[in-house]
Design an enzyme around this catalytic site. Sequence first.
Site, mmCIF file in Angstrom:
data_model
loop_
_atom_site.group_PDB
_atom_site.id
_atom_site.type_symbol
_atom_site.label_atom_id
_atom_site.label_comp_id
_atom_site.label_asym_id
_atom_site.label_seq_id
_atom_site.Cartn_x
_atom_site.Cartn_y
_atom_site.Cartn_z
ATOM 1 N N ASP A 443 -1.925 -7.554 13.170
ATOM 2 C CA ASP A 443 -2.076 -7.714 11.723
ATOM 3 C C ASP A 443 -2.104 -9.161 11.252
ATOM 4 O OD1 ASP A 443 -2.298 -5.037 11.522
ATOM 5 O OD2 ASP A 443 -0.271 -4.672 10.785
ATOM 6 N N TYR A 530 -0.737 0.837 6.780
ATOM 7 C CA TYR A 530 0.694 0.786 7.044
ATOM 8 C C TYR A 530 1.448 -0.190 6.146
ATOM 9 C CZ TYR A 530 2.034 3.801 10.850
ATOM 10 O OH TYR A 530 2.386 4.896 11.584
HETATM 11 CU CU CU Z 1 2.984 4.795 13.191
#
Ligand code: CU
Length: 831
Positions: A443, A530
Site C-alpha cells: 500500500d 481496506y
Molecule cells: Cu483481510
Amino acid sequence: MSSHPPSRKSNNNVCLQVPNEKCGFEYEDDSVRSRGIWFVLTWLFGIICILLLATIVWMSAVDKTNDIRKDECIPHNDVISDVKSQERGKRSPELSLKFRKTNGSDVFEELTKDELDTIVRYLHSDPSLNLVAPNKPAVNTNYIHTIEMKMPYKDEVIAYLNGSIKKPERAATVFIFRGADDPPSVDEYKVGNINGKIYAHLVHTDRRHTHIPFIYRPFSTAEFFSIFRYILPQVTKQAGHVLKESYDALPMNCDKKCLKISMAPVSSTFIPEGKRKSWFWFQQDIEFASIRSLDFQFLVDTTSTNASNWIIEDVFYANQMFPNLTYFLEEYERGSINKTKIPFPSEEEQTWSTMKFRTPLVPDVPFRAPRQFEPDQRRFKITDNEIHYMDWKIHFRVSTTGGLHLMNIRFAGERIIYELSMQEVVVMYGGNNPYSKTMNYADGAGIYGTRHRGLLPGVDCPGHAEFVNNYLYSYNEGGGRMYENAFCVFEFNTHTPIRRHRAYGRSGALFGGLEGIVLVVRSIISVLNYDYVFDYIFYPVGAVEAKVSMTGYLGTTFYFPEDHLYGTRIHEHVSAPLHNHLFHFKVDMDIKGRQNRYETLNIKVRQEEDQWVQGRTVHQAYVVRELKETELSATYKYNFSSPKVHVFSNNNDISPLGNPRGYRIQIQKMAKQLLPEGYGFENAISWSRYQMAVTRYKPEEDRSSSLFTMWDAREPVVNFQKYLDDDDSLVDEDLVTWITLGTPHFPQTENLPTTTVVGTQLSFHILPFNYFDEDPSMRSRDAVRITPLNATRPLEGANVEQYGALENVQCVPWHKYPMELLKKNSTFLFS
Ligand SMILES: [Cu+2]
Ligand SMILES: *[C@@H]1O[C@H](CO)[C@@H](O)[C@H](O)[C@H]1NC(C)=O
Ligand SMILES: *[C@@H]1O[C@H](CO)[C@@H](O)[C@H](O)[C@H]1NC(C)=O
Ligand SMILES: *[C@@H]1O[C@H](CO)[C@@H](O)[C@H](O)[C@H]1NC(C)=O
Ligand SMILES: *[C@@H]1O[C@H](CO)[C@@H](O)[C@H](O)[C@H]1NC(C)=O
Ligand SMILES: *[C@@H]1O[C@H](CO)[C@@H](O)[C@H](O)[C@H]1NC(C)=O
Ligand SMILES: *[C@@H]1O[C@H](CO)[C@@H](O)[C@H](O)[C@H]1NC(C)=O
Ligand SMILES: *[C@@H]1O[C@H](CO)[C@@H](O)[C@H](O)[C@H]1NC(C)=O
Ligand SMILES: *[C@@H]1O[C@H](CO)[C@@H](O)[C@H](O)[C@H]1NC(C)=O
C-alpha cells in the site's frame, strides 16, 4: 447540541450520569427516578464535588464565553491551559478546523507550506527538469510526485538535541517522475538548505536505487487519467454490448447502471523484463463495489509512456481466457461461450453490500452507549510537533510517503526510542481467476501520508480526542494541501486494571490497583477497500504498544465453483479469496544511549539430576543467554519449540543487582511468509521472511520498503535483505529492530458487508526489562491503595488513599459527532 434520535427527550444533552438514572429520558419507573434524585443530593453535598465546583467556577472565570452548568463536565477544549495550545486556536466544541501552525522550527518537523512552496518554485524554475504542474495529468510529462522533509542523520539530530551543534539545514526528499525523458525514470532528489541558498541533487547511495526504472513507478493520477482516456473507451466501444448483455451496465455514459473499474498491478517478476502490466476488472458501481466484482477482466500493457500505445492483452470472461479482445469478441459472437447474465441489482438487492442500517434495531430503545470523558481537563498537550503526557514526551512527523512517524520518544527525560514507525502494509491474494493469482498490494504506492485524513470524532477516536492536521505535497492530490483530522491523540481508560492485588487474611488485608489509563496516538488509513487502524499506546509503566486492527471491505472475485479451493463464497456471485496481511514496523531503540546489544534468552528444557533427592532426575526449563553478534545471526523466525525473550540492553549500564538495563520486544501476532524465498512478489518484501530482524543503524537504511514495492520485485528499489547480508556487528552498536506482524485472513460471510476489527488485531509491545529499579507507575495518581484502619480488624473500616486525584465526578460525557458541522460542511471528512 444535535444528534438525538426523535424518540429521545434530552435535557440539552446535559445530565447526571448516575447509576440507573437514564439521563433526561421520559421515565416510567418512579422508584428509579427517586433513587436518582437521592444520588444527586448525595453528590451535591460531597466534599469532592465542592472542590470540583470551585474548579468549574474558576475555569468559567477563565473563559467567560463558556456558560458551564454545575452538572456539566468542563469542556476541556475551551480551558486549555498552556499558552501554545491557545496559540493554535481555541477549539470549537464541534471540531477544530484550525490548521496546525508550523514554522519548521524543530528538527523533526515536516516541511511547512512555505518551505514546500519554496521547493516547488525552485525545482520548477530549472528548465532541465522540464516540470509540469499537477493540474494536467499525463504519463509522458515530468512532474514532482511527492515532497517530504528529509530528516538529518541521527548523529546530527542527537548532537542538535543535546545542544552541541546548531540546527541542521532543512532538507527535502523529492521524487520526480520523468515520463517525458528518454529513457523515462523516477528519480529521488535531495533538496537542501531550503531556507537559504537552496540546492538540489540526485541522491546517491548503495543502500537503494535512486534512479528508478519508470515501469516500477506507483500508480498516479496521470496513469488513472490515461486509463479512463484511452483504455476504457476502447473496451466500451468494442465490448460494450457484452457488458450490457452480461451485466446490464456500462463503464461510461451509463446513468444509474454503471460499472466501476478496479485494478491489480502485476509485479515485474511475473512478466517479461522491461514490461509493465496490470489486470483490470469490472464491478457494479454501487455501495460497495469491492464486493461486487464481475467476471470480465482484461490485462493491459502500460509499458509505453505514450498512453495511446497501451495494449489490451488477455481477456478473461465466463471462466475462460482469451488471448486478445478481438478473438474474445469473435468467440462471443459465435456463441461458443456460456454468457454470464447478472441483472443490475435492484434497490432491494443492493442492500446486502451497503452499510445501511438493518432492522430490527438493537437495542430497541435508543439509550446511549457508555462513553469516556475527561472530568477535569486534558492531561496531555500537543505543542507544535511534540506530545507531552505524564512522563512521556514524543515528537511526531507525518512523512508524505511514510505516514506517521513517532520520533525521540522519551520517558522520564530519557530517550528510549529514537523512531517508531510503520514501514509497509501488504496484502497477498490467491485465487482461481487470473488477476487473483498475481494480486499483491503493497500500500506504500498509495502514499501513506496522504491516507492519513478524515478521522471522525466519536467513532474513529473518542469525542474528547485531539485531532491533528497536516499539510503535505503530492501530485496525486493536486500538489500541496491540508489533510484534516489526519491522526488523533487521546487519553483513554481501558478499564482493565494495569495492576491490582487484593489479599485478605489474618495478618491484615490490602488492595492496591491502578486504573488502565493510557495515551493513544491513532491513525487510520483507507487504501482501496481496506482500512487499517494503527495505535501507538503509551503505558504508565514505561511500555509502548504498537497495534494494527483491520476493517473495511473485502477484496473479492466473481464466484466460480473452482474458487472453493481458495476462499469462501460470500454471496451468490461473489467469492472472497484467502489472503495474507503483513505489516512491517521499525523500532529504533536507544537504551541509555546508542550503544546497545541484542540478546535472546532461550528457554530450553533438559533432564538433570536432582541434587537434593538422591537418584531422582527431573525435566525442567532453564535459560541460555545468547548474545547476537551479527545481523544474519539475529534474524528471527518463530519456532514453537524454542521460545525466546528478545532483550535489548546497554552493557555499560548494569544495575546494582547485576542486570543490564534494557527493554524487550514481544510480538503478539505473527504470520509466516509461506511463499518460497525469492519467488515472485516475495522478493520485494524480503522483510516478511523474518518475524524480527535487527540491523546496525545506518543513515541510508532508513526504510524497509518504498513507493515502488508493488512493482519492483525483479530488482527491488529497497531490498531489505541487503541490510542484513553485509552482516554487520551488533555488539554495542546503535541497533534498529524490524518487526513483521501479520495474519492470514480466510474470509467468511460475517465479513459482510464489512470486515470488523474483532479478531483482527495484531500488536507488539516494547517493554522495560530491568530498565527501572521499580515500576514507574508506582508514582501514578490514578492508583488506589486500600488498607484496614486497624490491621487486626480488617472488616471494620478501611483507609482509601487516592493520591489526590479528584473522584466521584459526575457530569456530561463530552461525546458528539460533529453533526452540525457535517451538515454544513463535510470537507474535513471526505476531502
Ligand atoms: Cu483481510
Ligand atoms: C518557530 O516557532 C517557535 C515557537 O513555536 C519560535 O520559538 C521560533 O522563533 C519560530 N521560528 C521562526 C523561524 O519563526
Ligand atoms: C551530544 O551528542 C553527540 C552526538 O551523539 C555526542 O558526540 C556528544 O558527546 C553529545 N554532547 C553532549 C554534551 O552530550
Ligand atoms: C503517441 O502515439 C500515437 C499513436 O502511436 C502517436 O500518434 C502520437 O504521435 C504519439 N505521441 C507522442 C507524444 O509521441
Ligand atoms: C488474437 O488471438 C488469436 C488467437 O490466438 C490470434 O489468431 C490473433 O492473431 C490474435 N490477434 C491479435 C491482434 O493479436
Ligand atoms: C457451458 O455450460 C454447459 C452446461 O453447463 C457446460 O457443459 C459447458 O462445458 C460449458 N462450456 C464452457 C465453455 O464452459
Ligand atoms: C525449532 O526448535 C527446535 C528446538 O530447539 C529445533 O530442534 C528445531 O530444529 C527448530 N526448528 C526449526 C525449523 O528451526
Ligand atoms: C486494633 O484492634 C485491636 C483489637 O480490637 C485493639 O486491641 C487495638 O488497640 C486496635 N488498634 C488501634 C490502633 O486502634
Ligand atoms: C469547509 O471547510 C473547509 C475546511 O475543512 C474550509 O476550507 C472551507 O472553506 C469550508 N467551506 C465552507 C463553504 O465553509
